[in-house]
Design an enzyme around this catalytic site. Sequence first.
Site, PDB file in Angstrom:
ATOM      1  N   SER A 278       3.837  10.709  18.805  1.00  0.00           N
ATOM      2  CA  SER A 278       4.844  10.333  18.588  1.00  0.00           C
ATOM      3  C   SER A 278       5.711  12.166  19.512  1.00  0.00           C
ATOM      4  O   SER A 278       6.069  12.285  20.930  1.00  0.00           O
ATOM      5  CB  SER A 278       6.735  10.140  18.586  1.00  0.00           C
ATOM      6  OG  SER A 278       6.381   8.954  18.097  1.00  0.00           O
TER       7      SER A 278
ATOM      8  N   THR B  88      10.904   5.524  10.621  1.00  0.00           N
ATOM      9  CA  THR B  88       9.596   5.065  10.809  1.00  0.00           C
ATOM     10  C   THR B  88       8.763   3.606   9.699  1.00  0.00           C
ATOM     11  O   THR B  88       9.361   4.579   9.005  1.00  0.00           O
ATOM     12  CB  THR B  88       7.998   5.342  11.755  1.00  0.00           C
ATOM     13  OG1 THR B  88       7.240   4.489  11.547  1.00  0.00           O
ATOM     14  CG2 THR B  88       8.183   6.704  10.546  1.00  0.00           C
TER      15      THR B  88
ATOM     16  N   LYS C 174      12.489   1.925   8.385  1.00  0.00           N
ATOM     17  CA  LYS C 174      13.839   1.355   9.113  1.00  0.00           C
ATOM     18  C   LYS C 174      14.754   0.600   8.429  1.00  0.00           C
ATOM     19  O   LYS C 174      16.083   0.876   9.199  1.00  0.00           O
ATOM     20  CB  LYS C 174      12.795   0.535   9.876  1.00  0.00           C
ATOM     21  CG  LYS C 174      12.089   1.432  10.752  1.00  0.00           C
ATOM     22  CD  LYS C 174      11.201   0.356  12.453  1.00  0.00           C
ATOM     23  CE  LYS C 174      10.383   1.567  13.018  1.00  0.00           C
ATOM     24  NZ  LYS C 174       9.770   1.094  13.862  1.00  0.00           N
TER      25      LYS C 174
ATOM     26  N   THR D 169       4.207 -12.288   2.026  1.00  0.00           N
ATOM     27  CA  THR D 169       5.406 -12.039   1.062  1.00  0.00           C
ATOM     28  C   THR D 169       5.995 -13.364   1.604  1.00  0.00           C
ATOM     29  O   THR D 169       6.694 -12.993   2.837  1.00  0.00           O
ATOM     30  CB  THR D 169       5.564 -11.441   0.314  1.00  0.00           C
ATOM     31  OG1 THR D 169       5.063  -9.729   0.303  1.00  0.00           O
ATOM     32  CG2 THR D 169       7.011 -11.501  -0.926  1.00  0.00           C
TER      33      THR D 169
ATOM     34  N   LYS E 267       9.767 -13.380   2.326  1.00  0.00           N
ATOM     35  CA  LYS E 267      10.894 -12.458   3.356  1.00  0.00           C
ATOM     36  C   LYS E 267      10.598 -12.452   4.831  1.00  0.00           C
ATOM     37  O   LYS E 267      11.244 -12.806   5.585  1.00  0.00           O
ATOM     38  CB  LYS E 267       9.585 -10.374   3.413  1.00  0.00           C
ATOM     39  CG  LYS E 267       9.927 -10.003   2.100  1.00  0.00           C
ATOM     40  CD  LYS E 267       8.722  -8.651   2.311  1.00  0.00           C
ATOM     41  CE  LYS E 267       8.986  -7.864   0.847  1.00  0.00           C
ATOM     42  NZ  LYS E 267       8.697  -6.390   1.281  1.00  0.00           N
TER      43      LYS E 267
ATOM     44  N   GLY F 268      -0.151  -0.843  20.822  1.00  0.00           N
ATOM     45  CA  GLY F 268       1.430  -0.481  20.821  1.00  0.00           C
ATOM     46  C   GLY F 268       1.303   0.790  21.732  1.00  0.00           C
ATOM     47  O   GLY F 268       2.707   0.967  21.340  1.00  0.00           O
TER      48      GLY F 268
END
Length: 280
Positions: free
Chosen positions: A21, A67, A71, A157, A160, A245
């Site tokens: 970033s 981040t 978040k 998990t 979630k 990404g």
Amino acid sequence: MVDLDNFYISLFGNPVSHSLSPVVHKIFSKQINIKYFYKTVLTPKNCLNIFLKKFFKEKYNLGANITLPYKKKIIQHIDILTNRAKICGSVNTLKKIEDNVLLGDNTDGIGIIADLKRLNFLKEKNNILLIGAGGAAYGIVPNLISKNNNIYIYNRTFYKAKILSEKFNKFGNIFYLKNKTIKNYNFDLIINATSSGVFNQVPDIPKSIISENSYCYDLCFKKNGRITPFLKWCKKHGSNYLQDGIGMLVCQAAHSCFLWFKKFPNIKKTIIKLKNKIKI
């Protein structure tokens, strides 16, 4: 370049040393002709609110990015949320709109949609597997659903994944998968929204779901321009369509930049510059 004031932006998270970033925003600063400095802040557990309060006390500390793993946790420390942040229940961008008042936004969803369109990875009525159920997943699910796709959530998990899918099922077709049933599905697009790549790991998914026609997208990326562990694994098992990404990083950062300064950087030029830099 505007130099009446020097603005300061920080990225809070843990870990943050891998982040590109600062490089992205250095490019943006020159493009939009506004001098601002961007740095990363390694934020220990239970110290997020303390760090934020200290940061935003300073006059020229205008905004911040959030981040992993904060978040979702950041929500409780924010005064005002944008509609998209309210919907996804996750924030990656902050702006100080007046003394002691913070606006929280989420640019992850619009960022990934913009990049998937740029790559021609996203089509309507696709079956999309989203691996992970953390803050990044919450940020992008509403935008993926809005494109009339079927979204399948898989997370190590299980509960979630169930919670995430139930939160958004009123907006469209979203389902959660168990370890034993994931192999029974075919997916057009597979998105890794876990932080596994940061730790050089690969999500635990069966290789049978990968084919030569699978579009595989990893929110993670490598600073040196090399392929991420997830994409390497997908390539090994037959996929011909691989993308990390980097584009999403630039797209979501551009929307953050617009929130802070009301100027939108050139995404295409930034991606080219960034790719050239990280291959050095």
